[in-house]
Write an enzyme that holds these catalytic residues in place. Structure first.
Site, mmCIF file in Angstrom:
data_model
loop_
_atom_site.group_PDB
_atom_site.id
_atom_site.type_symbol
_atom_site.label_atom_id
_atom_site.label_comp_id
_atom_site.label_asym_id
_atom_site.label_seq_id
_atom_site.Cartn_x
_atom_site.Cartn_y
_atom_site.Cartn_z
ATOM 1 N N ASP A 162 0.809 -1.118 -0.070
ATOM 2 C CA ASP A 162 0.103 -0.140 -0.021
ATOM 3 C C ASP A 162 1.015 1.164 -0.086
ATOM 4 O O ASP A 162 1.906 1.089 0.852
ATOM 5 C CB ASP A 162 -0.836 0.017 1.341
ATOM 6 C CG ASP A 162 -2.031 1.326 1.499
ATOM 7 O OD1 ASP A 162 -2.888 1.159 0.570
ATOM 8 O OD2 ASP A 162 -1.705 1.948 1.974
ATOM 9 N N GLU A 209 1.643 -0.473 -4.879
ATOM 10 C CA GLU A 209 0.481 0.671 -5.345
ATOM 11 C C GLU A 209 1.378 2.282 -5.553
ATOM 12 O O GLU A 209 1.903 2.438 -4.424
ATOM 13 C CB GLU A 209 -0.532 0.903 -4.602
ATOM 14 C CG GLU A 209 -1.483 2.180 -4.599
ATOM 15 C CD GLU A 209 -2.440 2.315 -3.467
ATOM 16 O OE1 GLU A 209 -3.614 2.798 -3.746
ATOM 17 O OE2 GLU A 209 -1.924 2.127 -2.300
#
Length: 549
Positions: free
Chosen positions: A206, A276
């Site tokens: 993330d 990401e």
């Protein structure tokens, strides 16, 4: 517990990954929230789609201020999802079905109740005093610099005990870790090893470019409005997009940490990473840096295809730019995930054309070069849910209502059985988010056995992708056209396939280049079109595939 799955170490290259949002997938204990046992129960369904892996959004212990993206214990399962034993059983069953398991790692920040932060904020002299990004106020008491939070307002929060500010890129209850401290890196890698030893096959990282901030805490300069991150930082909603984020993310030191992360993974067989990257116009440059050389991330995804455009020009620009800028890296493409409006609501112009657009979109996605990620429910053709303010749970949506309704509309529970309460997601009186009627009507049981359903088309399309090695990792070459058509070839092992996609609402034709000769039509699911006098003629929202001889 160590689970070994064997097989191809590069299984991730060209793989199809199915994202599961655990709290919305399947509830088994009647509390209105999905759980790990629910995922285990539904693994045969996931395997039936023909995907290679599942990606689980966070299930770690958390106060749930940001639905699990605020972790208070990296090595434990939150009780709302079950136990470590439940996780281990899910792993065993997934591997038995041939599914790899990728888990979310949210390591740029922790929850403010994490023991590390509790100790860090207790004084300026404790052992973890430098584990987070702390800074003194300016002489007038204001924040150390002009950095902003994606979730609205300043990127700094005052702490009265330390009499300092701490940085947070997201909620004030999500303090940012100080990656400049080697002890922090060591501690985080230890938690990663915990899950590697339990047999996980990979990690979705993330906000992977947010790990480091500028040591000097320099102000960000002003920037033209940037909507490339799926709209979350669009200036009409959030002033975050008004800055050029040169100093609060994407720092050069991140490369060294990613190399440490990769070195740990390389001690295990067949593990992978997907990062990401939200870096606005610089995203592809960042992806190139993070995936080159074979010693950092295996692949990344950006927000390029997660916006409102579903046009041939836009898709070609995104893919072409990646192939040009990222020489030896790998990409993971997606149209939807847990942070953006479902792509059917973004791409379809009418309710009636939704099934057609849903089928065309997966046909396009499956033909692109790269790995692909599907978000739970898109295989049913689910639209974005339109929720009332009182139903919202997303802090971002609540903060920016009514200009932006947040992310809850894509996080509503998976509809399994149309006739049951909450579409079979839970037996509780109330689900954590409601299941709208238009989603319940598209439940799995309604579409199973219907050869014309969106669900059947997804299964057929993913099977088609696996039948052609060129679609897994073959070369991709775009062909020029003066019309709004997406035209390219995929080639490998002596097979070259021509794809022509008409993403418009009008008939169109593509004149074959001089010297190109087509062989037999290839049975791409849902394909249409005809070949007439050296032209491929397509109807609206139609695709075509044939071999090139």
């Amino acid at each position: 517990m160590v689970v070994r799955t064997g097989g191809n170490a590069d299984w991730w290259r060209g793989a199809v990954v199915y994202q599961v949002y655990p709290r919305s997938f399947q509830d088994t204990n009647g509390d209105g929230l999905g759980d790990l046992k629910g995922i285990t129960r539904r693994l045969p369904y996931i395997a039936s789609l023909g995907v290679d892996a599942i990606w689980l959004s966070p299930f770690f212990k958390s106060p749930m201020a940001d639905m699990g993206y605020d972790v208070s214990d990296y090595c434990d399962v939150d009780p709302i999802f079950g136990t470590i034993a439940d996780f281990d059983e899910m792993m065993v069953q997934a591997h038995a079905l041939g599914l790899k398991v990728i888990i979310d790692q949210v390591i740029s920040h922790t929850a403010d109740v994490h023991p590390w932060f509790v100790e860090s904020r207790s004084s300026r002299t404790n052992d973890k005093a430098d584990w987070y990004v702390w800074a003194d106020p300016k002489p007038d008491g204001t924040a150390p610099n002009n950095w902003l939070s994606i979730f609205g307002g300043p990127g700094w929060e005052w702490d009265g005990v330390r009499r300092q500010y701490y940085q947070h890129n997201f909620l004030t209850s999500q303090p940012d870790l100080n990656f400049h401290n080697a002890d922090v890196q060591d501690a985080l890698l230890k938690t990663v090893k915990f899950w590697l030893d339990r047999g996980v096959d990979g990690f979705r990282l993330d906000t992977v470019n947010y790990y480091f901030c500028d040591k000097l805490l320099r102000d960000n300069p002003a920037h033209e409005p940037d909507t490339s991150d799926g709209g979350l930082d669009a200036p009409d909603t959030n002033p975050y997009g008004m800055q050029n984020h040169l100093y609060d993310k994407t720092q050069p030191e991140n490369i060294g940490f990613l190399q440490r992360f990769r070195a740990l993974l390389d001690r295990y067989e067949g593990r992978t990473t997907v990062g990401e990257v939200g870096d606005g116009a610089r995203s592809l440059k960042t992806v190139a840096a993070y995936t080159s050389g074979g010693d950092k991330l295996h692949m990344c995804y950006t927000f390029d295809l997660l916006g409102p455009e579903f046009t041939a020009a836009h898709i070609r620009d995104c893919v072409d730019a990646f192939q040009t800028m990222v020489a030896d890296g790998w990409v993971c493409w997606a149209f939807s995930n847990h942070d953006v409006n479902r792509h059917l609501s973004r791409f379809a112009k009418t309710v009636e054309e939704r099934p057609v657009v849903a089928k065309l979109a997966i046909s396009v996605l499956a033909a692109l070069r790269g790995s692909i990620c599907l978000y739970q429910g898109e295989e049913l053709g689910l639209p974005e849910a339109d929720l009332a303010f009182e139903d919202l749970r997303d802090p971002y949506g609540i903060r920016f209502w009514p200009a932006f309704k947040g992310r809850d509309g894509c996080r509503t529970p998976m509809p399994w059985e149309a006739a049951k309460a909450h579409a079979g997601f839970t037996t509780a009186e109330k689900s954590w988010l409601p299941v709208p009627y238009e989603q319940a009507a598209l439940s799995v049981d309604v579409q199973e056995g219907d050869a014309n359903s969106v669900l059947s088309h997804y299964r057929d399309t993913l099977a088609f992708r696996k039948q052609h090695p060129a679609l897994i990792d073959g070369a991709m070459t775009f062909l020029d056209t003066n019309q709004d058509l997406l035209v390219f070839t995929r080639s490998k092992e002596g097979e070259t396939l021509l794809f022509v996609f008409n993403l418009t609402r009008e008939p169109a034709s593509f004149g074959l280049p001089a010297g190109m000769v087509l062989g037999e039509r290839v049975a791409m699911p849902g394909a249409g079109g005809t070949v007439d006098g050296g032209k491929v003629v397509l109807g609206a929202l139609e695709g075509f595939c044939a071999r090139v001889v």
